[in-house]
Scaffold this motif. Structure first.
Motif, PDB file in Angstrom:
ATOM      1  N   CYS A  51      -7.268  -0.001 -23.877  1.00  0.00           N
ATOM      2  CA  CYS A  51      -7.462   0.348 -22.464  1.00  0.00           C
ATOM      3  C   CYS A  51      -8.322   1.597 -22.318  1.00  0.00           C
ATOM      4  O   CYS A  51      -9.158   1.697 -21.406  1.00  0.00           O
ATOM      5  CB  CYS A  51      -6.111   0.540 -21.790  1.00  0.00           C
ATOM      6  N   ALA A  52      -8.128   2.570 -23.214  1.00  0.00           N
ATOM      7  CA  ALA A  52      -8.897   3.810 -23.141  1.00  0.00           C
ATOM      8  C   ALA A  52     -10.381   3.562 -23.411  1.00  0.00           C
ATOM      9  O   ALA A  52     -11.248   4.196 -22.801  1.00  0.00           O
ATOM     10  CB  ALA A  52      -8.341   4.826 -24.135  1.00  0.00           C
ATOM     11  N   ARG A  53     -10.686   2.645 -24.298  1.00  0.00           N
ATOM     12  CA  ARG A  53     -12.085   2.360 -24.633  1.00  0.00           C
ATOM     13  C   ARG A  53     -12.765   1.490 -23.580  1.00  0.00           C
ATOM     14  O   ARG A  53     -13.976   1.572 -23.385  1.00  0.00           O
ATOM     15  CB  ARG A  53     -12.174   1.668 -25.996  1.00  0.00           C
ATOM     16  N   GLY A  54     -11.981   0.611 -22.961  1.00  0.00           N
ATOM     17  CA  GLY A  54     -12.553  -0.303 -21.991  1.00  0.00           C
ATOM     18  C   GLY A  54     -13.147  -1.534 -22.647  1.00  0.00           C
ATOM     19  O   GLY A  54     -13.345  -1.587 -23.868  1.00  0.00           O
ATOM     20  N   THR A  55     -13.434  -2.547 -21.834  1.00  0.00           N
ATOM     21  CA  THR A  55     -13.957  -3.814 -22.333  1.00  0.00           C
ATOM     22  C   THR A  55     -15.083  -4.316 -21.447  1.00  0.00           C
ATOM     23  O   THR A  55     -15.259  -3.854 -20.319  1.00  0.00           O
ATOM     24  CB  THR A  55     -12.852  -4.880 -22.375  1.00  0.00           C
ATOM     25  N   GLN A  56     -15.811  -5.291 -21.996  1.00  0.00           N
ATOM     26  CA  GLN A  56     -16.836  -5.983 -21.220  1.00  0.00           C
ATOM     27  C   GLN A  56     -16.864  -7.440 -21.658  1.00  0.00           C
ATOM     28  O   GLN A  56     -16.625  -7.745 -22.831  1.00  0.00           O
ATOM     29  CB  GLN A  56     -18.208  -5.345 -21.410  1.00  0.00           C
ATOM     30  N   PRO A  57     -17.128  -8.371 -20.736  1.00  0.00           N
ATOM     31  CA  PRO A  57     -17.071  -9.795 -21.079  1.00  0.00           C
ATOM     32  C   PRO A  57     -18.111 -10.179 -22.128  1.00  0.00           C
ATOM     33  O   PRO A  57     -19.247  -9.708 -22.109  1.00  0.00           O
ATOM     34  CB  PRO A  57     -17.351 -10.491 -19.742  1.00  0.00           C
ATOM     35  N   SER A  58     -17.708 -11.065 -23.038  1.00  0.00           N
ATOM     36  CA  SER A  58     -18.640 -11.621 -24.015  1.00  0.00           C
ATOM     37  C   SER A  58     -19.437 -12.738 -23.356  1.00  0.00           C
ATOM     38  O   SER A  58     -18.907 -13.494 -22.530  1.00  0.00           O
ATOM     39  CB  SER A  58     -17.872 -12.174 -25.211  1.00  0.00           C
ATOM     40  N   PRO A  59     -20.709 -12.902 -23.716  1.00  0.00           N
ATOM     41  CA  PRO A  59     -21.489 -14.016 -23.164  1.00  0.00           C
ATOM     42  C   PRO A  59     -21.012 -15.379 -23.659  1.00  0.00           C
ATOM     43  O   PRO A  59     -21.283 -16.397 -23.037  1.00  0.00           O
ATOM     44  CB  PRO A  59     -22.912 -13.718 -23.647  1.00  0.00           C
ATOM     45  N   SER A  60     -20.296 -15.399 -24.782  1.00  0.00           N
ATOM     46  CA  SER A  60     -19.779 -16.659 -25.331  1.00  0.00           C
ATOM     47  C   SER A  60     -18.306 -16.818 -24.966  1.00  0.00           C
ATOM     48  O   SER A  60     -17.539 -15.853 -24.993  1.00  0.00           O
ATOM     49  CB  SER A  60     -19.926 -16.690 -26.853  1.00  0.00           C
ATOM     50  N   SER A  61     -17.907 -18.034 -24.647  1.00  0.00           N
ATOM     51  CA  SER A  61     -16.501 -18.302 -24.362  1.00  0.00           C
ATOM     52  C   SER A  61     -15.689 -18.259 -25.661  1.00  0.00           C
ATOM     53  O   SER A  61     -16.240 -18.390 -26.760  1.00  0.00           O
ATOM     54  CB  SER A  61     -16.342 -19.664 -23.699  1.00  0.00           C
ATOM     55  N   TYR A  62     -14.386 -18.107 -25.514  1.00  0.00           N
ATOM     56  CA  TYR A  62     -13.506 -18.103 -26.682  1.00  0.00           C
ATOM     57  C   TYR A  62     -13.578 -19.450 -27.391  1.00  0.00           C
ATOM     58  O   TYR A  62     -13.726 -19.517 -28.618  1.00  0.00           O
ATOM     59  CB  TYR A  62     -12.082 -17.797 -26.226  1.00  0.00           C
ATOM     60  N   ARG A  63     -13.487 -20.527 -26.620  1.00  0.00           N
ATOM     61  CA  ARG A  63     -13.493 -21.856 -27.237  1.00  0.00           C
ATOM     62  C   ARG A  63     -14.786 -22.116 -28.004  1.00  0.00           C
ATOM     63  O   ARG A  63     -14.778 -22.658 -29.107  1.00  0.00           O
ATOM     64  CB  ARG A  63     -13.284 -22.919 -26.152  1.00  0.00           C
ATOM     65  N   GLN A  64     -15.921 -21.694 -27.439  1.00  0.00           N
ATOM     66  CA  GLN A  64     -17.195 -21.897 -28.114  1.00  0.00           C
ATOM     67  C   GLN A  64     -17.275 -21.075 -29.393  1.00  0.00           C
ATOM     68  O   GLN A  64     -17.789 -21.528 -30.419  1.00  0.00           O
ATOM     69  CB  GLN A  64     -18.357 -21.512 -27.187  1.00  0.00           C
ATOM     70  N   THR A  65     -16.746 -19.847 -29.342  1.00  0.00           N
ATOM     71  CA  THR A  65     -16.746 -18.975 -30.519  1.00  0.00           C
ATOM     72  C   THR A  65     -15.907 -19.584 -31.637  1.00  0.00           C
ATOM     73  O   THR A  65     -16.283 -19.538 -32.816  1.00  0.00           O
ATOM     74  CB  THR A  65     -16.225 -17.573 -30.149  1.00  0.00           C
ATOM     75  N   LEU A  66     -14.773 -20.194 -31.275  1.00  0.00           N
ATOM     76  CA  LEU A  66     -13.953 -20.902 -32.262  1.00  0.00           C
ATOM     77  C   LEU A  66     -14.701 -22.095 -32.832  1.00  0.00           C
ATOM     78  O   LEU A  66     -14.728 -22.302 -34.050  1.00  0.00           O
ATOM     79  CB  LEU A  66     -12.642 -21.364 -31.622  1.00  0.00           C
ATOM     80  N   GLN A  67     -15.298 -22.886 -31.966  1.00  0.00           N
ATOM     81  CA  GLN A  67     -16.005 -24.093 -32.419  1.00  0.00           C
ATOM     82  C   GLN A  67     -17.173 -23.746 -33.336  1.00  0.00           C
ATOM     83  O   GLN A  67     -17.493 -24.504 -34.251  1.00  0.00           O
ATOM     84  CB  GLN A  67     -16.491 -24.879 -31.201  1.00  0.00           C
ATOM     85  N   ASP A  68     -17.795 -22.598 -33.106  1.00  0.00           N
ATOM     86  CA  ASP A  68     -18.923 -22.165 -33.938  1.00  0.00           C
ATOM     87  C   ASP A  68     -18.485 -21.581 -35.274  1.00  0.00           C
ATOM     88  O   ASP A  68     -19.335 -21.246 -36.109  1.00  0.00           O
ATOM     89  CB  ASP A  68     -19.752 -21.115 -33.198  1.00  0.00           C
ATOM     90  N   GLY A  69     -17.165 -21.410 -35.474  1.00  0.00           N
ATOM     91  CA  GLY A  69     -16.670 -20.832 -36.726  1.00  0.00           C
ATOM     92  C   GLY A  69     -16.918 -19.347 -36.849  1.00  0.00           C
ATOM     93  O   GLY A  69     -16.977 -18.816 -37.961  1.00  0.00           O
ATOM     94  N   ARG A  70     -17.042 -18.660 -35.711  1.00  0.00           N
ATOM     95  CA  ARG A  70     -17.351 -17.226 -35.735  1.00  0.00           C
ATOM     96  C   ARG A  70     -16.138 -16.333 -35.545  1.00  0.00           C
ATOM     97  O   ARG A  70     -16.261 -15.107 -35.490  1.00  0.00           O
ATOM     98  CB  ARG A  70     -18.409 -16.916 -34.665  1.00  0.00           C
TER      99      ARG A  70
END
Length: 332
Positions: A51-70
């Protein structure tokens, strides 16, 4: 909060919070380990550090990242030699009967059956001591270092000498040792403690050999306390067919050892308290397909799922490298 580690298409590492199919990338965090060590140094929890560092959305979805093996294992070390993989057995209610059922294929191995029953009974009687005190020690085994870890979605290698390639659906505890030489639990993850049960069945003293195989855990790291009663599903898929499936239970309500007792007996050894090291500890299971006489094949896929841990852990089986021929060790 649930976290993953992943690589971008360009190969850059990141840590992200999972929010449905969205990945919220943690600012300035290339690894869960460094994120955890910074939290320890600042005297607060991992969720607070995120929370202290903060976040920003990834351009890739979670499902796509899984499917890509990344998607990577949710906690690792840049030097695999500083990541210890270990586990404990006979920790879950019902695990003794599963072990005995497996060993009944070798009726002459009465010593192993007797030791199984004895250690399990010790756990029932003394595995849940009052908080802050040590109970009976569990069965413990070494599995390997970080080099044996297979990322979620990838295939386990079945060694040429292996007699079996069997799943073990378990929960894992993920730990980092702080600068103060104290262990800190980063969180929990689903795990598949891939083992050779046919080799173990030959003689219980082959248990140590049977554990020296690949393993996988993740894809998500659950931050915070573990629910006391957890139910998941373990499946083996062959093509589109489910050839075996069974519910598995975990959490302290389904265990004969408390997590605190299992952690104490692992980290009581001084050599496991080296600052910066990562520890991945498998907590055991009472559910094995080999107990139902299932034989896996290369190309099969294991799927281990539990709602509290998000996406399932999926791994395949493939042939490993050829073994080193006997007599090939050279003398200097």
């Amino acid at each position: 909060m649930r976290l993953i580690q992943f690589q971008t298409v360009q190969g850059q590492r990141h840590v992200a919070v999972v929010e449905g199919d969205t990945l919220l990338v943690v600012n300035g965090a290339a690894s869960t380990r460094e994120l955890a060590l910074d939290a320890i140094r600042k005297g607060h929890g991992l969720a607070e550090e995120v929370c202290a560092r903060g976040t920003q959305p990834s351009p890739s979805s979670y499902r796509q990242t899984l499917q890509d093996g990344r998607v990577l294992a949710p906690l690792d070390h840049e030097d695999p030699a500083h990541c210890l993989i270990s586990g404990t057995g006979l920790t879950h209610l019902g695990s003794a009967s599963t072990r005995d059922k497996m060993h009944q294929q070798n009726i002459g191995d009465q010593a192993a059956l007797t030791d199984t029953a004895r250690i399990f009974q010790w756990g029932i009687e003394g595995g849940r001591p009052p908080a802050g005190t040590a109970g009976v020690q569990p069965e413990w085994f070494y599995k390997g270092d970080g080099s044996i870890v297979v990322r979620p979605g990838a295939a386990f290698e079945k060694p040429a000498f292996a007699e079996d390639a069997g799943e073990e659906p378990e929960l894992t505890g993920l730990y980092v040792v702080g600068d103060d030489s104290k262990p800190y639990r980063v969180g929990f993850a689903l795990g598949n403690e891939f083992s050779d049960h046919v080799m173990e069945r030959r003689n219980y003293l082959y248990l140590a050999h049977s554990k020296l195989r690949n393993c996988s855990y993740g894809p998500e790291l659950r931050v915070g306390e573990l629910p006391r009663n957890l139910s998941g599903m373990s499946r083996i898929l062959r093509g589109d067919e489910v050839v075996w499936e069974k519910e598995f239970l975990s959490g302290e309500d389904n265990m004969c050892h408390s997590l605190e007792n299992l952690e104490y007996h692992h980290f009581k050894y001084a050599q496991f308290l080296r600052p910066g090291d990562v520890h991945v500890h498998f907590f055991g299971t009472a559910t094995l397909s080999v107990a139902d006489n299932i034989q896996t094949r290369e190309g099969d896929r294991f799927e281990i799922s539990m709602e509290a841990f998000g996406e399932p852990l999926i791994n395949g089986i493939k042939a490993g490298a050829a073994e080193l021929p006997a007599g090939q060790v050279a003398t200097l």
